[in-house]
Design a protein around this motif. Structure first.
Motif, PDB file in Angstrom:
ATOM      1  N   SER A 127       5.340  -3.706  -0.797  1.00  0.00           N
ATOM      2  CA  SER A 127       3.895  -3.573  -0.976  1.00  0.00           C
ATOM      3  C   SER A 127       3.162  -3.191   0.307  1.00  0.00           C
ATOM      4  O   SER A 127       1.977  -2.888   0.289  1.00  0.00           O
ATOM      5  N   THR A 128       3.879  -3.215   1.432  1.00  0.00           N
ATOM      6  CA  THR A 128       3.266  -2.879   2.710  1.00  0.00           C
ATOM      7  C   THR A 128       2.914  -1.397   2.770  1.00  0.00           C
ATOM      8  O   THR A 128       3.629  -0.555   2.243  1.00  0.00           O
ATOM      9  N   ILE A 129       1.805  -1.086   3.423  1.00  0.00           N
ATOM     10  CA  ILE A 129       1.382   0.304   3.588  1.00  0.00           C
ATOM     11  C   ILE A 129       1.891   0.808   4.935  1.00  0.00           C
ATOM     12  O   ILE A 129       1.689   0.161   5.965  1.00  0.00           O
ATOM     13  N   THR A 130       2.538   1.964   4.922  1.00  0.00           N
ATOM     14  CA  THR A 130       3.038   2.561   6.150  1.00  0.00           C
ATOM     15  C   THR A 130       2.125   3.699   6.577  1.00  0.00           C
ATOM     16  O   THR A 130       1.721   4.524   5.758  1.00  0.00           O
ATOM     17  N   VAL A 131       1.788   3.714   7.866  1.00  0.00           N
ATOM     18  CA  VAL A 131       0.887   4.735   8.404  1.00  0.00           C
ATOM     19  C   VAL A 131       1.640   5.591   9.418  1.00  0.00           C
ATOM     20  O   VAL A 131       1.680   5.286  10.613  1.00  0.00           O
ATOM     21  N   GLY A 132       2.258   6.659   8.944  1.00  0.00           N
ATOM     22  CA  GLY A 132       2.943   7.606   9.816  1.00  0.00           C
ATOM     23  C   GLY A 132       3.854   6.950  10.845  1.00  0.00           C
ATOM     24  O   GLY A 132       4.612   6.031  10.548  1.00  0.00           O
TER      25      GLY A 132
ATOM     26  N   ASP B  36       3.037   5.020  13.153  1.00  0.00           N
ATOM     27  CA  ASP B  36       2.637   3.639  13.466  1.00  0.00           C
ATOM     28  C   ASP B  36       3.454   2.617  12.698  1.00  0.00           C
ATOM     29  O   ASP B  36       3.466   1.444  13.039  1.00  0.00           O
ATOM     30  N   GLY B  37       4.100   3.063  11.638  1.00  0.00           N
ATOM     31  CA  GLY B  37       4.905   2.149  10.836  1.00  0.00           C
ATOM     32  C   GLY B  37       4.050   1.302   9.901  1.00  0.00           C
ATOM     33  O   GLY B  37       2.873   1.606   9.661  1.00  0.00           O
ATOM     34  N   PRO B  38       4.604   0.212   9.374  1.00  0.00           N
ATOM     35  CA  PRO B  38       3.882  -0.633   8.420  1.00  0.00           C
ATOM     36  C   PRO B  38       2.643  -1.276   9.038  1.00  0.00           C
ATOM     37  O   PRO B  38       2.641  -1.662  10.201  1.00  0.00           O
ATOM     38  N   SER B  39       1.587  -1.356   8.236  1.00  0.00           N
ATOM     39  CA  SER B  39       0.358  -2.019   8.681  1.00  0.00           C
ATOM     40  C   SER B  39       0.340  -3.455   8.174  1.00  0.00           C
ATOM     41  O   SER B  39       0.582  -3.713   6.996  1.00  0.00           O
ATOM     42  N   CYS B  40       0.039  -4.377   9.075  1.00  0.00           N
ATOM     43  CA  CYS B  40      -0.096  -5.799   8.740  1.00  0.00           C
ATOM     44  C   CYS B  40      -1.547  -6.197   8.991  1.00  0.00           C
ATOM     45  O   CYS B  40      -2.157  -5.757   9.973  1.00  0.00           O
ATOM     46  N   PHE B  41      -2.101  -7.027   8.117  1.00  0.00           N
ATOM     47  CA  PHE B  41      -3.515  -7.381   8.201  1.00  0.00           C
ATOM     48  C   PHE B  41      -3.734  -8.880   8.397  1.00  0.00           C
ATOM     49  O   PHE B  41      -4.741  -9.434   7.967  1.00  0.00           O
ATOM     50  N   SER B  42      -2.783  -9.540   9.061  1.00  0.00           N
ATOM     51  CA  SER B  42      -2.886 -10.993   9.215  1.00  0.00           C
ATOM     52  C   SER B  42      -4.136 -11.395  10.005  1.00  0.00           C
ATOM     53  O   SER B  42      -4.777 -12.412   9.692  1.00  0.00           O
TER      54      SER B  42
END
Length: 229
Positions: free
Chosen positions: A107-112, A114-120
């Protein structure tokens, strides 16, 4: 000289080895080709036994047929497991904004690059300011969400992100990439300046690095920094 029966046994043993290899081969070429091999080998196996040679041929055909069947079963199981794995991941269109922010694994979103985005950090900041429930509402909302890399780049910690700052990231209504233009965009915390430039689209100078993640109660755009007044 080896007897005819010994020859049959040795050929059958060789066929067994070949049959085990057939599983891998047939799995590689697909279920359709494997099915054709099953039918051909079963027809050969059903021919009358007329000699030691024909017995050996029958043994080989029988083992190859079993190998082909095993290949079909293996391929079918692999495809079923693959389908099962996909089914266990909730579609983004069924996820609420808060569920996507907390998403892990598939379910993680990957941004080019930068790899996976985490929103902790964003989750922690929203919770500290009592704003989590806002994104649980029916909406629709647009959230310009800074990921943990964005918090670090901006030198902002969850504790220092005030409610006023966090509200600048949320719009009541839907703003899609097609709506991006030079404008004053009204958020629930006041107006922010959207600009289109050489580096991309920014809000108060913070670049949108991935737009248009559509969810059940709105849309999410990932920011490279934290918006400040």
């Amino acid at each position: 000289m080896p007897s005819k029966m010994s020859s049959v046994v040795m050929l059958a043993a060789a066929a067994a080895y070949a049959g085990s290899k057939a599983c891998t081969a047939f799995s590689a070429i697909g279920a359709s080709s494997a099915q054709h091999a099953v039918e051909a080998n079963l027809r050969l196996a059903q021919q009358p036994l007329g000699s030691a040679s024909s017995s050996a041929t029958t043994a080989i055909a029988g083992v190859c047929a079993l190998g082909s069947l095993a290949a079909v079963a293996t391929l079918g199981s692999a495809r079923a497991a693959k389908r099962g794995g996909r089914a266990s991941v909730m579609p983004r269109a069924a996820m609420m904004l808060n569920e996507q922010l907390a998403g892990t694994g598939p379910s993680t979103i990957t941004v080019g690059k930068d790899g996976p985005s985490c929103f902790s950090n964003l989750i922690e900041a929203l919770k500290a300011q009592g704003l989590t429930s806002v994104l649980d509402g029916p909406g629709p909302f647009t959230i310009f969400a800074p990921d943990d890399k964005a918090f670090a780049a901006s030198g902002v910690s969850p504790a220092s992100a005030s409610a006023a700052v966090l509200k600048l990231h949320v719009v009541a209504g839907i703003v899609m990439q097609k709506d991006f233009k030079n404008q004053e965009l009204t958020t629930i915390g006041g107006d922010v300046t959207m600009k289109k430039g050489r580096m991309g689209v920014s809000l108060n100078g913070q670049i949108i690095k991935k737009p248009d993640i559509q969810l059940k109660n709105g849309v999410l755009h990932i920011l490279a920094g934290v918006i400040t007044p």
